[in-house]
Design a protein around this motif. Structure first.
Motif, PDB file in Angstrom:
ATOM      1  N   THR A   1      -4.888  -5.553  16.920  1.00  0.00           N
ATOM      2  CA  THR A   1      -4.708  -6.020  18.296  1.00  0.00           C
ATOM      3  C   THR A   1      -5.006  -4.891  19.275  1.00  0.00           C
ATOM      4  O   THR A   1      -4.404  -3.820  19.207  1.00  0.00           O
ATOM      5  CB  THR A   1      -3.259  -6.509  18.500  1.00  0.00           C
ATOM      6  OG1 THR A   1      -2.970  -7.521  17.530  1.00  0.00           O
ATOM      7  CG2 THR A   1      -3.056  -7.073  19.896  1.00  0.00           C
ATOM      8  N   ARG A   2      -5.931  -5.140  20.199  1.00  0.00           N
ATOM      9  CA  ARG A   2      -6.301  -4.123  21.191  1.00  0.00           C
ATOM     10  C   ARG A   2      -5.150  -3.974  22.188  1.00  0.00           C
ATOM     11  O   ARG A   2      -4.774  -4.929  22.871  1.00  0.00           O
ATOM     12  CB  ARG A   2      -7.612  -4.513  21.901  1.00  0.00           C
ATOM     13  CG  ARG A   2      -8.807  -4.474  20.953  1.00  0.00           C
ATOM     14  CD  ARG A   2     -10.080  -4.916  21.663  1.00  0.00           C
ATOM     15  NE  ARG A   2     -10.470  -4.015  22.746  1.00  0.00           N
ATOM     16  CZ  ARG A   2     -11.127  -2.877  22.595  1.00  0.00           C
ATOM     17  NH1 ARG A   2     -11.479  -2.479  21.375  1.00  0.00           N
ATOM     18  NH2 ARG A   2     -11.455  -2.126  23.637  1.00  0.00           N
ATOM     19  N   THR A   3      -4.609  -2.754  22.248  1.00  0.00           N
ATOM     20  CA  THR A   3      -3.344  -2.535  22.947  1.00  0.00           C
ATOM     21  C   THR A   3      -3.453  -1.453  24.016  1.00  0.00           C
ATOM     22  O   THR A   3      -4.084  -0.417  23.803  1.00  0.00           O
ATOM     23  CB  THR A   3      -2.258  -2.122  21.913  1.00  0.00           C
ATOM     24  OG1 THR A   3      -2.167  -3.136  20.902  1.00  0.00           O
ATOM     25  CG2 THR A   3      -0.894  -1.959  22.576  1.00  0.00           C
ATOM     26  N   TRP A   4      -2.801  -1.700  25.164  1.00  0.00           N
ATOM     27  CA  TRP A   4      -2.762  -0.741  26.261  1.00  0.00           C
ATOM     28  C   TRP A   4      -1.293  -0.386  26.504  1.00  0.00           C
ATOM     29  O   TRP A   4      -0.441  -1.258  26.558  1.00  0.00           O
ATOM     30  CB  TRP A   4      -3.350  -1.366  27.527  1.00  0.00           C
ATOM     31  CG  TRP A   4      -3.735  -0.370  28.586  1.00  0.00           C
ATOM     32  CD1 TRP A   4      -2.936   0.126  29.566  1.00  0.00           C
ATOM     33  CD2 TRP A   4      -5.015   0.230  28.765  1.00  0.00           C
ATOM     34  NE1 TRP A   4      -3.641   1.009  30.352  1.00  0.00           N
ATOM     35  CE2 TRP A   4      -4.922   1.093  29.886  1.00  0.00           C
ATOM     36  CE3 TRP A   4      -6.234   0.127  28.096  1.00  0.00           C
ATOM     37  CZ2 TRP A   4      -6.004   1.842  30.349  1.00  0.00           C
ATOM     38  CZ3 TRP A   4      -7.312   0.871  28.552  1.00  0.00           C
ATOM     39  CH2 TRP A   4      -7.191   1.727  29.664  1.00  0.00           C
ATOM     40  N   VAL A   5      -1.002   0.912  26.633  1.00  0.00           N
ATOM     41  CA  VAL A   5       0.383   1.372  26.808  1.00  0.00           C
ATOM     42  C   VAL A   5       0.566   1.883  28.236  1.00  0.00           C
ATOM     43  O   VAL A   5      -0.229   2.708  28.714  1.00  0.00           O
ATOM     44  CB  VAL A   5       0.731   2.495  25.808  1.00  0.00           C
ATOM     45  CG1 VAL A   5       2.185   2.929  25.983  1.00  0.00           C
ATOM     46  CG2 VAL A   5       0.488   2.034  24.373  1.00  0.00           C
ATOM     47  N   ILE A   6       1.607   1.383  28.921  1.00  0.00           N
ATOM     48  CA  ILE A   6       1.891   1.799  30.294  1.00  0.00           C
ATOM     49  C   ILE A   6       3.317   2.335  30.381  1.00  0.00           C
ATOM     50  O   ILE A   6       4.263   1.677  29.943  1.00  0.00           O
ATOM     51  CB  ILE A   6       1.747   0.613  31.276  1.00  0.00           C
ATOM     52  CG1 ILE A   6       0.296   0.125  31.317  1.00  0.00           C
ATOM     53  CG2 ILE A   6       2.230   1.000  32.679  1.00  0.00           C
ATOM     54  CD1 ILE A   6       0.092  -1.127  32.158  1.00  0.00           C
ATOM     55  N   HIS A   7       3.449   3.555  30.938  1.00  0.00           N
ATOM     56  CA  HIS A   7       4.786   4.070  31.239  1.00  0.00           C
ATOM     57  C   HIS A   7       4.984   4.012  32.749  1.00  0.00           C
ATOM     58  O   HIS A   7       4.337   4.753  33.498  1.00  0.00           O
ATOM     59  CB  HIS A   7       4.957   5.514  30.767  1.00  0.00           C
ATOM     60  CG  HIS A   7       6.260   6.115  31.223  1.00  0.00           C
ATOM     61  ND1 HIS A   7       7.475   5.771  30.673  1.00  0.00           N
ATOM     62  CD2 HIS A   7       6.543   6.999  32.221  1.00  0.00           C
ATOM     63  CE1 HIS A   7       8.445   6.425  31.292  1.00  0.00           C
ATOM     64  NE2 HIS A   7       7.906   7.173  32.240  1.00  0.00           N
ATOM     65  N   PRO A   8       5.864   3.116  33.251  1.00  0.00           N
ATOM     66  CA  PRO A   8       6.108   3.058  34.686  1.00  0.00           C
ATOM     67  C   PRO A   8       7.036   4.196  35.114  1.00  0.00           C
ATOM     68  O   PRO A   8       8.149   4.309  34.598  1.00  0.00           O
ATOM     69  CB  PRO A   8       6.801   1.698  34.890  1.00  0.00           C
ATOM     70  CG  PRO A   8       6.959   1.090  33.531  1.00  0.00           C
ATOM     71  CD  PRO A   8       6.663   2.135  32.515  1.00  0.00           C
ATOM     72  N   GLU A   9       6.556   5.053  36.020  1.00  0.00           N
ATOM     73  CA  GLU A   9       7.413   6.116  36.547  1.00  0.00           C
ATOM     74  C   GLU A   9       7.900   5.674  37.924  1.00  0.00           C
ATOM     75  O   GLU A   9       7.126   5.599  38.880  1.00  0.00           O
ATOM     76  CB  GLU A   9       6.647   7.436  36.661  1.00  0.00           C
ATOM     77  CG  GLU A   9       7.587   8.593  36.986  1.00  0.00           C
ATOM     78  CD  GLU A   9       6.858   9.787  37.569  1.00  0.00           C
ATOM     79  OE1 GLU A   9       7.539  10.780  37.887  1.00  0.00           O
ATOM     80  OE2 GLU A   9       5.626   9.739  37.721  1.00  0.00           O
ATOM     81  N   ILE A  10       9.180   5.352  37.991  1.00  0.00           N
ATOM     82  CA  ILE A  10       9.738   4.782  39.212  1.00  0.00           C
ATOM     83  C   ILE A  10      10.495   5.860  39.982  1.00  0.00           C
ATOM     84  O   ILE A  10      11.404   6.500  39.446  1.00  0.00           O
ATOM     85  CB  ILE A  10      10.664   3.588  38.875  1.00  0.00           C
ATOM     86  CG1 ILE A  10       9.829   2.517  38.174  1.00  0.00           C
ATOM     87  CG2 ILE A  10      11.295   3.016  40.134  1.00  0.00           C
ATOM     88  CD1 ILE A  10      10.609   1.527  37.377  1.00  0.00           C
ATOM     89  N   LYS A  11      10.095   6.062  41.206  1.00  0.00           N
ATOM     90  CA  LYS A  11      10.688   7.096  42.056  1.00  0.00           C
ATOM     91  C   LYS A  11      12.189   6.841  42.221  1.00  0.00           C
ATOM     92  O   LYS A  11      12.622   5.704  42.371  1.00  0.00           O
ATOM     93  CB  LYS A  11       9.991   7.068  43.428  1.00  0.00           C
ATOM     94  CG  LYS A  11      10.317   8.260  44.308  1.00  0.00           C
ATOM     95  CD  LYS A  11       9.537   8.153  45.604  1.00  0.00           C
ATOM     96  CE  LYS A  11       9.886   9.308  46.533  1.00  0.00           C
ATOM     97  NZ  LYS A  11       9.180   9.193  47.821  1.00  0.00           N
TER      98      LYS A  11
END
Length: 427
Positions: free
Chosen positions: A12-22
């Protein structure tokens, strides 16, 4: 009979996102957090990580987490990379998950869902499997994702990512609740059996030494080095889930039971802390805790604090002795290695080792013996005739220096450690 070749499904083609919330109270160093999220994704078979990024946000948007402009920007990026699954390294509400899936036309999984999936893929004991299934059901109950058909599948894992039945979007809540009731009954039986095993182990006069640490700190490699066992030890997050126990002989000749446990991780889902409490009770019962650290990891101090926080939340008694094991010194540059060795030598209850090369093992075992009250002293006691098992145990352990029968029983002189005395009293 003709054999037909069935090609394997592509990853499965996968994209990883880390949300950095102020201004987020739980904000972690973004680059390290993203690297850990990617490592988590790599720990799950069947994923092809095609991209990863940190996305900075001024605040959480209740409907979609991200703002409108960022949603569109990410949508184009995901589309151009033919992404099928997006892993959000953080918590998503069911509404946010549904809206993002609708907008991006991909499957979305948050950090909790990913960790549950990894645990489902790795759990080996009956108790571990049941606990993961219960945690997954509780997590999924309010989500419009595949909710419970994974329980009927044969392969490991929980099926959040793919597999048969993935088109089922809404689970029947009543069916989930009925399944939860069945699982609780099964788990109650398993937990009772485990409690009996633990009670019988308590009668075995050997101290329990528990290995704990952040995931991938090298606990299983250390366990294998000390015991000669072959526990799964890979450079992979959550390589070990179910506790394994083996006997180890210390330099003093004393014996201990060494227990390897699941690795801890920051933002460990509350569902899993509760679900694995019974497994982690091995730690709560320990006479000594070895806190294994990857001393070369850039976030080693933060990881150590996370482990200490989880141990505290589990209710580890404050008087349980602990030794910090600074592992992976072989991976350090010569200068850093010497500095770590010197600092460990100056710091109480710290041992620097390499589980890979074996460096520092003898010193660690000596430290374990000391922490368990390895210093022995002579003591006179009278063992009643009716306590034949206790007397036999003293001989088995080679502790007896004199044994004289009297009217009241056997007057004995023994030489033992404080730990051995405590074990004797528990027989």
């Amino acid at each position: 009979m003709t054999d037909y070749y069935i090609p394997e499904a592509p990853d499965t083609r996968t994209w990883v996102i880390h949300p950095e919330i102020k201004n987020d109270q739980d904000r972690r160093e973004p680059v390290a957090a993203l690297a850990e999220a990617v490592a988590l994704a790599e720990a799950l078979p069947g994923l092809d990580i095609v991209g990863s990024e940190v996305v900075r946000l001024p605040k959480r948007h209740p409907g979609m987490l991200f703002g409108t402009g960022k949603i569109e920007e990410l949508k184009q990026r995901l589309k151009s990379n033919e992404t099928e699954l997006v892993l959000i390294d953080g918590h998503l509400s069911p509404v946010q998950q549904r809206n993002l899936e609708k907008e991006w036309k991909v499957k979305i999984l948050d950090r909790t869902g990913l960790i549950l999936e990894i645990f489902g893929d790795r759990a080996a004991t009956r108790e571990g499997v049941l606990q993961v299934e219960m945690a997954a059901l509780n997590y999924q109950r309010g989500r419009l994702v595949r909710a419970w058909t994974h329980l009927e599948r044969q392969r490991g894992g929980l099926g959040f990512v793919g597999g048969p039945g993935e088109t089922q979007i809404e689970a029947d809540r009543r069916a989930i609740d009925e399944q939860l009731v069945r699982l609780r009954r099964q788990l109650d039986k398993v937990v009772k059996t485990r409690a009996l095993h633990r009670a019988s182990r308590a009668k075995v006069p050997f101290p329990i030494v528990a290995l704990v640490g952040y995931t991938n700190a090298g606990k299983s490699t250390l366990f294998n080095r000390l015991t000669g066992a072959e526990v799964m030890a890979k450079d992979m997050l959550f390589a070990t889930l179910d506790p394994t126990m083996r006997r180890v002989v210390l330099p003093t000749g004393d014996e201990v039971i060494l227990s390897d446990t699941v690795g801890f991780i920051s933002d460990l889902p509350t569902e899993l802390v509760a679900a694995f409490r019974a497994t982690l009770e091995e730690v709560l019962d320990a006479d000594l805790v070895l806190h294994v650290r990857d001393i070369g990891h850039p976030q080693t101090a933060e990881q150590a604090r996370e482990v200490e926080s989880i141990l505290s939340s589990l209710g580890l008694p404050e008087d349980t002795p602990q030794i910090e094991v600074w592992n992976k010194i072989d991976a350090l540059e010569p200068e850093g290695r010497e500095a770590s060795l010197e600092r460990a030598a100056r710091t109480e209850n710290v041992s620097a080792v390499s589980a890979i090369t074996g460096e520092g093992m003898d010193a660690l075992l000596t430290e374990v013996s000391r922490a368990l009250g390895g210093a022995k002293h002579a003591e006179d006691l009278v063992v009643p005739f009716a306590a034949g098992r206790k007397r036999a145990w003293l001989f088995e352990q080679g502790l007896v220096e004199a044994d004289v029968p009297t009217e009241d029983g056997h007057r004995m002189t023994v030489r033992w450690s404080a730990t051995q005395k405590a074990r004797f009293d528990r027989l």
